[in-house]
Design an enzyme around this catalytic site. Sequence first.
Site, PDB file in Angstrom:
ATOM      1  N   HIS A 151       0.794  -1.234   0.000  1.00  9.61           N
ATOM      2  CA  HIS A 151       0.000   0.000   0.000  1.00  9.61           C
ATOM      3  C   HIS A 151       0.830   1.290   0.000  1.00  9.61           C
ATOM      4  O   HIS A 151       0.516   2.235   0.726  1.00  9.61           O
ATOM      5  CB  HIS A 151      -0.948   0.009   1.206  1.00  9.61           C
ATOM      6  N   HIS A 225      -9.764   2.306   0.315  1.00  8.48           N
ATOM      7  CA  HIS A 225      -9.666   1.218   1.297  1.00  8.48           C
ATOM      8  C   HIS A 225     -10.732   1.302   2.397  1.00  8.48           C
ATOM      9  O   HIS A 225     -10.422   1.128   3.581  1.00  8.48           O
ATOM     10  CB  HIS A 225      -8.263   1.222   1.906  1.00  8.48           C
ATOM     11  N   GLU A 362     -11.650  -3.572  -2.883  1.00 13.87           N
ATOM     12  CA  GLU A 362     -10.690  -2.582  -3.406  1.00 13.87           C
ATOM     13  C   GLU A 362     -10.486  -2.830  -4.891  1.00 13.87           C
ATOM     14  O   GLU A 362      -9.855  -3.813  -5.283  1.00 13.87           O
ATOM     15  CB  GLU A 362      -9.349  -2.722  -2.682  1.00 13.87           C
TER      16      GLU A 362
HETATM   17  C1  BGC Z   1      -4.746  -6.310   2.222  1.00 17.53           C
HETATM   18  C2  BGC Z   1      -4.574  -7.035   3.528  1.00 17.53           C
HETATM   19  C3  BGC Z   1      -4.082  -6.033   4.531  1.00 17.53           C
HETATM   20  C4  BGC Z   1      -5.087  -4.927   4.604  1.00 17.53           C
HETATM   21  C5  BGC Z   1      -4.796  -3.841   5.608  1.00 17.53           C
HETATM   22  C6  BGC Z   1      -5.696  -5.188   2.398  1.00 17.53           C
HETATM   23  O1  BGC Z   1      -5.825  -4.473   1.230  1.00 17.53           O
HETATM   24  O2  BGC Z   1      -5.195  -7.181   1.220  1.00 17.53           O
HETATM   25  O3  BGC Z   1      -3.692  -8.113   3.418  1.00 17.53           O
HETATM   26  O4  BGC Z   1      -3.900  -6.637   5.773  1.00 17.53           O
HETATM   27  O5  BGC Z   1      -5.205  -4.321   3.370  1.00 17.53           O
HETATM   28  O6  BGC Z   1      -3.538  -3.632   5.850  1.00 17.53           O
END
Ligand code: BGC
Length: 397
Positions: A151, A225, A362
């Site tokens: 991310h 998110h 997402e």
């Molecule tokens: C991911 C997860 C992660 C979460 C928050 C999601 O987009 O797929 O693996 O733990 O985000 O961090």
Amino acid sequence: MNMSKRSLKYVLLLCLALVFTQCKTKTENASDNQEQNSTKGMTTKHQISTSEFGKLPSGEKITKYRLVNENGMEVDIINYGGIITNLKVPDKNGVNKDVVLGFNSLDGYLTPSPYFGAIIGRYGNRIAGGKFVIDGKEYTLALNDGKNHLHGGNKGFDKVVWEATQISNSKSVSLQLSYLSKDMEEGYPGNLKTTVTYTLDNSNSLKVKYEATSDKKTVVNLTQHSYFNLSGDFSKKILDHQIMINADAFLPVDATLISTGEFRKVKGTPFNFTSAKAIGKEINSENEQLKRGLGYDHCWVLKDQDKGQRLAATAYDPKSGRFMEVFTDQPGIQFYTGNFLDGTLPAKGGGTYAKRTGFCLETQHFPDSPNQKDFPSVLLSPGEKYQTETSFKFSVK
Ligand code: BGC
């Protein structure tokens, strides 16, 4: 004579009292009407209002923008991380409740948070080993998820202050957020000019439009998110929600949640959401991929990749009747069932966020695309424009 003078005095006093009460009632009615009109005005007109949400340790003020539509649907967005902090939508009885996980104050978002409601960039999802190559040059990113990059790194787009512009027209209200990510920020090449525009219209649709340009070749994969719990009750798990994902295949992961490169058919597996089914129905099945993700935490390969905007997924909470449709032009969607929530973070309405009290849908390009030759390209070159749109549309069933 004395008597009649006294009675005249009483009559006069009585008249005065009557006139006074009449006037008072009229004034009260008038102000009642005004209030009703202005309340009506508020709910019949879409609008944006602002308030201070908190201050960063530097003293910089963070603003909360409230977008309201004519049905009373409400979305609160802050200019820190472009985070959706609240999203109020009606249930089948017209009762508005907040359906996204988040915190009551800015502090919650300043301590490590699982990206609640945030804009994710420059790269949503994981990049293996935090490395990729463009034109023979290797770039190294932060390893903020074990051996991998997740991310956007240590200070991704979820942790920066965006410049906000309010836009309003006859049909909708928008908040346009802009951010310039400097060359080599978090290890990514190119000055990336990014704009994310949230638009709330009167059909209860919240659109997220992403745009970016770069002055050097780079990789981009932006997403939103939000963790949804359509019941509006964050003490409840999301296992009864029914999900449909418009995909015949998903991307299996290795032990570190990196895509293996395989496209696996969903048919005959717990990953089959081609018809709506409860999240909890097969989440605990004996399945190597479910074990790795600790539940669902995978990217689905959406159908009709060449068709532009199309329905990607739906979510339905049978009890409240709230129904959400997700439309996108993106090739993939990460369906994550809040497996890492562990009851330590404080919930908005009191209590804490336990495992599986929220799910994310997402929309995005496939994870680790810069290192996967069979995945669609995420390269952005100078002169090109990255442009994509996703809408979350709410109704009741
Ligand atoms: C991911 C997860 C992660 C979460 C928050 C999601 O987009 O797929 O693996 O733990 O985000 O961090």
